[in-house]
Design a protein around this motif. Structure first.
Motif, mmCIF file in Angstrom:
data_model
loop_
_atom_site.group_PDB
_atom_site.id
_atom_site.type_symbol
_atom_site.label_atom_id
_atom_site.label_comp_id
_atom_site.label_asym_id
_atom_site.label_seq_id
_atom_site.Cartn_x
_atom_site.Cartn_y
_atom_site.Cartn_z
ATOM 1 N N SER A 72 0.831 -1.211 0.000
ATOM 2 C CA SER A 72 0.000 0.000 0.000
ATOM 3 C C SER A 72 0.865 1.261 0.000
ATOM 4 O O SER A 72 0.542 2.253 -0.672
ATOM 5 N N GLN A 73 1.960 1.218 0.740
ATOM 6 C CA GLN A 73 2.871 2.360 0.799
ATOM 7 C C GLN A 73 3.417 2.694 -0.589
ATOM 8 O O GLN A 73 3.534 3.869 -0.968
ATOM 9 N N GLY A 74 3.746 1.654 -1.364
ATOM 10 C CA GLY A 74 4.266 1.872 -2.710
ATOM 11 C C GLY A 74 3.235 2.476 -3.645
ATOM 12 O O GLY A 74 3.561 3.339 -4.480
ATOM 13 N N VAL A 75 1.979 2.033 -3.523
ATOM 14 C CA VAL A 75 0.914 2.622 -4.341
ATOM 15 C C VAL A 75 0.724 4.084 -3.970
ATOM 16 O O VAL A 75 0.617 4.962 -4.838
ATOM 17 N N HIS A 76 0.704 4.357 -2.666
ATOM 18 C CA HIS A 76 0.576 5.749 -2.206
ATOM 19 C C HIS A 76 1.698 6.618 -2.750
ATOM 20 O O HIS A 76 1.448 7.730 -3.247
ATOM 21 N N ALA A 77 2.930 6.134 -2.674
ATOM 22 C CA ALA A 77 4.079 6.931 -3.135
ATOM 23 C C ALA A 77 3.953 7.257 -4.622
ATOM 24 O O ALA A 77 4.237 8.390 -5.048
ATOM 25 N N TYR A 78 3.529 6.289 -5.423
ATOM 26 C CA TYR A 78 3.360 6.517 -6.861
ATOM 27 C C TYR A 78 2.268 7.556 -7.118
ATOM 28 O O TYR A 78 2.435 8.473 -7.940
ATOM 29 N N LEU A 79 1.151 7.429 -6.404
ATOM 30 C CA LEU A 79 0.054 8.373 -6.592
ATOM 31 C C LEU A 79 0.474 9.787 -6.199
ATOM 32 O O LEU A 79 0.142 10.756 -6.887
ATOM 33 N N ALA A 80 1.201 9.899 -5.092
ATOM 34 C CA ALA A 80 1.666 11.207 -4.647
ATOM 35 C C ALA A 80 2.631 11.815 -5.657
ATOM 36 O O ALA A 80 2.550 13.013 -5.973
ATOM 37 N N GLU A 81 3.535 10.988 -6.174
ATOM 38 C CA GLU A 81 4.522 11.471 -7.145
ATOM 39 C C GLU A 81 3.849 11.965 -8.425
ATOM 40 O O GLU A 81 4.327 12.908 -9.063
ATOM 41 N N HIS A 82 2.738 11.344 -8.789
ATOM 42 C CA HIS A 82 2.067 11.678 -10.050
ATOM 43 C C HIS A 82 0.805 12.512 -9.838
ATOM 44 O O HIS A 82 -0.038 12.623 -10.741
ATOM 45 N N ASP A 83 0.676 13.108 -8.670
ATOM 46 C CA ASP A 83 -0.398 14.078 -8.383
ATOM 47 C C ASP A 83 -1.795 13.508 -8.587
ATOM 48 O O ASP A 83 -2.683 14.181 -9.128
#
Length: 294
Positions: A253-264
Protein backbone atom coordinates in the motif's frame (compact mmCIF):
# COMPACT_ATOMS: atom_id res chain seq x y z
CA UNK A 1 -4.20 -12.96 -15.81
CA UNK A 2 -0.68 -13.22 -14.39
CA UNK A 3 -1.37 -16.30 -12.30
CA UNK A 4 2.19 -17.65 -11.85
CA UNK A 5 3.69 -14.42 -10.39
CA UNK A 6 0.60 -14.05 -8.27
CA UNK A 7 0.90 -17.55 -6.87
CA UNK A 8 4.60 -17.03 -6.11
CA UNK A 9 3.85 -13.80 -4.27
CA UNK A 10 1.01 -15.36 -2.34
CA UNK A 11 3.10 -18.33 -1.35
CA UNK A 12 5.69 -15.94 0.10
CA UNK A 13 2.99 -13.98 1.86
CA UNK A 14 1.08 -17.00 3.15
CA UNK A 15 1.87 -16.51 6.86
CA UNK A 16 0.66 -12.92 6.74
CA UNK A 17 -2.43 -13.51 4.65
CA UNK A 18 -3.46 -16.53 6.69
CA UNK A 19 -3.76 -14.38 9.79
CA UNK A 20 -7.19 -12.86 9.24
CA UNK A 21 -8.68 -13.51 12.66
CA UNK A 22 -6.81 -10.88 14.66
CA UNK A 23 -4.98 -13.40 16.87
CA UNK A 24 -1.27 -14.05 17.26
CA UNK A 25 1.73 -11.84 16.50
CA UNK A 26 1.65 -9.21 13.75
CA UNK A 27 2.34 -10.77 10.34
CA UNK A 28 5.52 -9.96 8.45
CA UNK A 29 6.21 -10.02 4.73
CA UNK A 30 8.94 -8.40 2.66
CA UNK A 31 11.06 -7.20 5.57
CA UNK A 32 10.41 -4.70 8.36
CA UNK A 33 8.10 -1.73 7.94
CA UNK A 34 9.96 1.47 7.13
CA UNK A 35 7.83 4.51 7.85
CA UNK A 36 8.12 7.78 5.97
CA UNK A 37 7.06 11.18 7.23
CA UNK A 38 3.73 11.02 5.42
CA UNK A 39 2.83 7.55 6.76
CA UNK A 40 0.47 8.96 9.36
CA UNK A 41 -3.20 8.68 10.32
CA UNK A 42 -5.64 10.60 8.16
CA UNK A 43 -8.36 10.14 10.79
CA UNK A 44 -8.57 9.76 14.57
CA UNK A 45 -9.35 6.39 16.11
CA UNK A 46 -13.06 5.59 15.79
CA UNK A 47 -15.27 5.53 18.89
CA UNK A 48 -15.36 2.20 20.69
CA UNK A 49 -19.08 1.71 20.01
CA UNK A 50 -19.15 1.87 16.20
CA UNK A 51 -20.49 -1.68 15.93
CA UNK A 52 -22.68 -1.62 19.02
CA UNK A 53 -26.32 -2.39 18.21
CA UNK A 54 -28.44 0.63 19.10
CA UNK A 55 -32.12 0.14 19.83
CA UNK A 56 -32.83 3.83 19.25
CA UNK A 57 -31.94 3.84 15.54
CA UNK A 58 -33.67 2.30 12.50
CA UNK A 59 -32.15 -0.91 11.20
CA UNK A 60 -31.49 -2.05 7.67
CA UNK A 61 -31.87 -5.54 6.25
CA UNK A 62 -29.20 -8.18 5.63
CA UNK A 63 -30.02 -11.02 3.24
CA UNK A 64 -28.24 -13.76 1.29
CA UNK A 65 -29.00 -13.55 -2.43
CA UNK A 66 -28.48 -16.19 -5.12
CA UNK A 67 -27.54 -15.16 -8.64
CA UNK A 68 -26.60 -16.96 -11.82
CA UNK A 69 -22.97 -16.51 -12.85
CA UNK A 70 -22.27 -17.04 -16.53
CA UNK A 71 -18.60 -16.38 -15.78
CA UNK A 72 -18.35 -19.33 -13.39
CA UNK A 73 -21.20 -21.40 -14.79
CA UNK A 74 -22.92 -21.91 -11.43
CA UNK A 75 -25.40 -20.35 -9.04
CA UNK A 76 -23.46 -18.19 -6.60
CA UNK A 77 -24.31 -16.21 -3.48
CA UNK A 78 -23.74 -12.74 -2.12
CA UNK A 79 -24.76 -11.05 1.09
CA UNK A 80 -26.57 -7.74 0.64
CA UNK A 81 -27.31 -4.94 3.08
CA UNK A 82 -30.14 -2.55 2.31
CA UNK A 83 -30.39 0.59 4.46
CA UNK A 84 -33.19 1.47 6.87
CA UNK A 85 -36.31 2.56 5.05
CA UNK A 86 -35.21 1.03 1.76
CA UNK A 87 -37.78 1.92 -0.89
CA UNK A 88 -38.14 1.45 -4.62
CA UNK A 89 -39.21 5.08 -4.76
CA UNK A 90 -35.57 6.15 -4.78
CA UNK A 91 -32.35 4.95 -6.42
CA UNK A 92 -29.50 4.06 -4.05
CA UNK A 93 -25.74 4.09 -4.51
CA UNK A 94 -23.98 0.74 -4.13
CA UNK A 95 -20.76 -0.27 -2.40
CA UNK A 96 -19.34 -3.60 -3.60
CA UNK A 97 -17.25 -4.92 -0.71
CA UNK A 98 -14.70 -7.70 -1.27
CA UNK A 99 -13.22 -10.16 1.24
CA UNK A 100 -9.75 -11.67 1.73
CA UNK A 101 -8.20 -14.91 0.46
CA UNK A 102 -9.38 -16.92 3.46
CA UNK A 103 -12.93 -15.60 3.45
CA UNK A 104 -16.17 -15.70 1.51
CA UNK A 105 -19.36 -13.68 1.18
CA UNK A 106 -19.84 -13.78 4.97
CA UNK A 107 -16.40 -12.49 5.98
CA UNK A 108 -17.11 -8.77 6.08
CA UNK A 109 -20.19 -9.31 8.20
CA UNK A 110 -18.22 -11.51 10.61
CA UNK A 111 -15.34 -9.05 10.87
CA UNK A 112 -17.19 -5.74 10.89
CA UNK A 113 -20.94 -6.36 11.36
CA UNK A 114 -21.50 -4.20 8.32
CA UNK A 115 -25.22 -3.83 8.93
CA UNK A 116 -24.70 -2.43 12.43
CA UNK A 117 -21.85 -0.17 11.31
CA UNK A 118 -23.92 1.34 8.49
CA UNK A 119 -27.11 1.56 10.54
CA UNK A 120 -25.28 3.68 13.11
CA UNK A 121 -23.49 5.90 10.60
CA UNK A 122 -26.67 6.53 8.61
CA UNK A 123 -28.68 7.29 11.76
CA UNK A 124 -26.06 9.85 12.83
CA UNK A 125 -26.08 11.48 9.40
CA UNK A 126 -22.44 10.50 8.83
CA UNK A 127 -23.04 8.20 5.84
CA UNK A 128 -25.39 8.29 2.89
CA UNK A 129 -28.02 5.54 2.76
CA UNK A 130 -26.44 2.93 0.52
CA UNK A 131 -26.71 -0.69 -0.51
CA UNK A 132 -23.68 -2.84 0.35
CA UNK A 133 -23.08 -5.96 -1.73
CA UNK A 134 -20.67 -8.55 -0.32
CA UNK A 135 -20.00 -11.18 -3.01
CA UNK A 136 -17.67 -14.17 -3.07
CA UNK A 137 -14.46 -13.10 -4.80
CA UNK A 138 -13.33 -16.69 -5.41
CA UNK A 139 -14.79 -17.18 -8.90
CA UNK A 140 -14.74 -20.95 -9.32
CA UNK A 141 -17.39 -23.70 -9.03
CA UNK A 142 -16.28 -24.73 -5.52
CA UNK A 143 -15.92 -21.31 -3.97
CA UNK A 144 -15.61 -22.41 -0.34
CA UNK A 145 -12.54 -21.29 1.60
CA UNK A 146 -11.39 -24.78 2.54
CA UNK A 147 -8.10 -26.64 2.27
CA UNK A 148 -5.24 -24.76 0.61
CA UNK A 149 -6.88 -21.38 0.02
CA UNK A 150 -3.82 -20.21 -1.92
CA UNK A 151 -4.48 -22.81 -4.60
CA UNK A 152 -7.58 -20.82 -5.54
CA UNK A 153 -5.66 -17.56 -6.00
CA UNK A 154 -6.22 -17.47 -9.81
CA UNK A 155 -9.98 -17.54 -9.16
CA UNK A 156 -9.68 -14.12 -7.54
CA UNK A 157 -8.49 -12.74 -10.88
CA UNK A 158 -11.35 -14.49 -12.70
CA UNK A 159 -13.74 -12.64 -10.39
CA UNK A 160 -13.23 -9.50 -12.47
CA UNK A 161 -15.57 -10.98 -15.09
CA UNK A 162 -18.04 -12.22 -12.51
CA UNK A 163 -18.19 -8.81 -10.84
CA UNK A 164 -18.68 -6.83 -14.02
CA UNK A 165 -20.88 -9.24 -15.97
CA UNK A 166 -22.84 -11.07 -13.27
CA UNK A 167 -22.74 -9.47 -9.80
CA UNK A 168 -23.45 -5.89 -10.86
CA UNK A 169 -26.24 -6.79 -13.33
CA UNK A 170 -27.85 -9.09 -10.74
CA UNK A 171 -27.74 -6.32 -8.14
CA UNK A 172 -29.18 -3.72 -10.48
CA UNK A 173 -31.95 -6.08 -11.60
CA UNK A 174 -33.04 -6.86 -8.04
CA UNK A 175 -32.61 -3.56 -6.22
CA UNK A 176 -33.48 0.06 -6.86
CA UNK A 177 -30.04 1.50 -7.60
CA UNK A 178 -28.49 4.42 -9.40
CA UNK A 179 -26.77 2.48 -12.19
CA UNK A 180 -23.89 4.77 -13.09
CA UNK A 181 -20.24 5.08 -12.14
CA UNK A 182 -20.81 8.05 -9.84
CA UNK A 183 -22.99 5.82 -7.66
CA UNK A 184 -20.78 2.70 -7.62
CA UNK A 185 -17.97 2.09 -5.14
CA UNK A 186 -15.58 -0.86 -4.92
CA UNK A 187 -13.52 -1.68 -1.82
CA UNK A 188 -11.97 -4.66 -0.10
CA UNK A 189 -9.57 -6.05 2.47
CA UNK A 190 -6.27 -7.84 1.77
CA UNK A 191 -6.84 -9.93 -1.38
CA UNK A 192 -10.07 -7.96 -1.88
CA UNK A 193 -8.09 -4.75 -1.55
CA UNK A 194 -5.85 -5.83 -4.40
CA UNK A 195 -8.89 -6.81 -6.43
CA UNK A 196 -10.48 -3.41 -5.77
CA UNK A 197 -7.42 -1.57 -7.04
CA UNK A 198 -6.92 -3.86 -10.02
CA UNK A 199 -10.55 -3.94 -11.12
CA UNK A 200 -11.61 -0.48 -9.97
CA UNK A 201 -8.71 1.45 -11.47
CA UNK A 202 -8.94 -0.74 -14.56
CA UNK A 203 -12.62 0.16 -15.00
CA UNK A 204 -13.02 3.80 -14.10
CA UNK A 205 -15.94 3.85 -16.50
CA UNK A 206 -17.72 1.63 -13.96
CA UNK A 207 -16.44 2.78 -10.53
CA UNK A 208 -15.76 6.31 -9.32
CA UNK A 209 -15.07 5.41 -5.66
CA UNK A 210 -12.34 2.90 -4.73
CA UNK A 211 -10.99 1.70 -1.40
CA UNK A 212 -8.22 -0.76 -0.56
CA UNK A 213 -7.51 -1.81 3.02
CA UNK A 214 -4.11 -3.52 3.60
CA UNK A 215 -3.86 -4.76 0.01
CA UNK A 216 -2.29 -8.16 -0.68
CA UNK A 217 0.43 -9.11 -3.21
CA UNK A 218 -2.17 -9.62 -5.93
CA UNK A 219 -2.08 -5.84 -6.31
CA UNK A 220 -0.67 -4.88 -9.70
CA UNK A 221 2.41 -2.61 -9.83
CA UNK A 222 1.43 1.06 -9.39
CA UNK A 223 2.44 2.07 -12.92
CA UNK A 224 0.12 -0.63 -14.28
CA UNK A 225 -2.69 0.30 -11.92
CA UNK A 226 -2.54 3.94 -13.01
CA UNK A 227 -0.83 4.19 -16.41
CA UNK A 228 -2.46 7.58 -17.08
CA UNK A 229 -2.37 9.53 -13.80
CA UNK A 230 -3.98 12.63 -15.27
CA UNK A 231 -6.98 10.68 -16.57
CA UNK A 232 -7.34 8.82 -13.28
CA UNK A 233 -7.27 12.08 -11.34
CA UNK A 234 -10.04 13.47 -13.54
CA UNK A 235 -12.27 10.41 -13.19
CA UNK A 236 -11.89 9.42 -9.54
CA UNK A 237 -14.26 10.76 -6.92
CA UNK A 238 -12.28 9.01 -4.18
CA UNK A 239 -9.29 6.69 -3.95
CA UNK A 240 -8.75 5.49 -0.39
CA UNK A 241 -5.73 3.46 0.77
CA UNK A 242 -5.07 2.24 4.29
CA UNK A 243 -2.70 -0.06 6.14
CA UNK A 244 -1.41 -0.61 9.67
CA UNK A 245 2.16 -0.14 10.82
CA UNK A 246 2.16 -3.66 12.29
CA UNK A 247 1.16 -5.20 8.93
CA UNK A 248 3.93 -7.01 7.09
CA UNK A 249 2.18 -6.15 3.81
CA UNK A 250 2.58 -2.43 4.54
CA UNK A 251 5.03 -1.87 1.69
CA UNK A 252 2.43 -2.76 -0.95
CA UNK A 253 0.00 0.00 0.00
CA UNK A 254 2.87 2.36 0.80
CA UNK A 255 4.27 1.87 -2.71
CA UNK A 256 0.91 2.62 -4.34
CA UNK A 257 0.58 5.75 -2.21
CA UNK A 258 4.08 6.93 -3.14
CA UNK A 259 3.36 6.52 -6.86
CA UNK A 260 0.05 8.37 -6.59
CA UNK A 261 1.67 11.21 -4.65
CA UNK A 262 4.52 11.47 -7.14
CA UNK A 263 2.07 11.68 -10.05
CA UNK A 264 -0.40 14.08 -8.38
CA UNK A 265 -3.32 11.67 -8.18
CA UNK A 266 -5.54 12.82 -5.29
CA UNK A 267 -6.14 10.09 -2.72
CA UNK A 268 -6.53 9.38 0.98
CA UNK A 269 -3.65 7.56 2.68
CA UNK A 270 -4.54 6.42 6.18
CA UNK A 271 -2.01 4.67 8.41
CA UNK A 272 -2.94 3.31 11.83
CA UNK A 273 -1.17 1.14 14.40
CA UNK A 274 -2.94 -2.12 13.62
CA UNK A 275 -1.78 -5.27 11.85
CA UNK A 276 -3.32 -7.37 9.11
CA UNK A 277 -6.44 -7.81 11.16
CA UNK A 278 -10.19 -7.20 11.46
CA UNK A 279 -9.76 -4.11 13.61
CA UNK A 280 -7.96 -2.31 10.80
CA UNK A 281 -10.51 -3.43 8.21
CA UNK A 282 -13.53 -2.49 10.33
CA UNK A 283 -12.08 0.93 11.18
CA UNK A 284 -11.11 1.57 7.55
CA UNK A 285 -14.64 0.78 6.41
CA UNK A 286 -15.95 3.15 9.09
CA UNK A 287 -13.85 6.01 7.69
CA UNK A 288 -14.35 5.09 4.02
CA UNK A 289 -18.14 4.82 4.26
CA UNK A 290 -18.39 8.39 5.57
CA UNK A 291 -16.69 9.75 2.45
CA UNK A 292 -18.78 7.91 -0.11
CA UNK A 293 -21.35 9.39 -2.48
CA UNK A 294 -21.01 12.96 -1.23
Amino acid sequence: MRSLPLLIALALAAPALAQNDGDGPPPRFGGPVELHEDDIPAFPEPPADIVTVRDDVPHGTLEMIAYESETVGTTRHMQVYTPPGYSTDRAYPVLYLLHGIGGDETEWQRFATVDVLLDNLIADGEAEPMIVVMPNGRAQPNDRAKGDVFASAPAFAVFEGDLLNDVIPATEARYSVAADREHRALAGLSMGGGQSLNFGLGHLDTFAWIGAFSSAPNTEPPAELVPDPEAAADQLELLFLSCGTEDGLFGISQGVHAYLAEHDVPHVWHVDGNGHDPTHWRNSLYHFAQLLFK
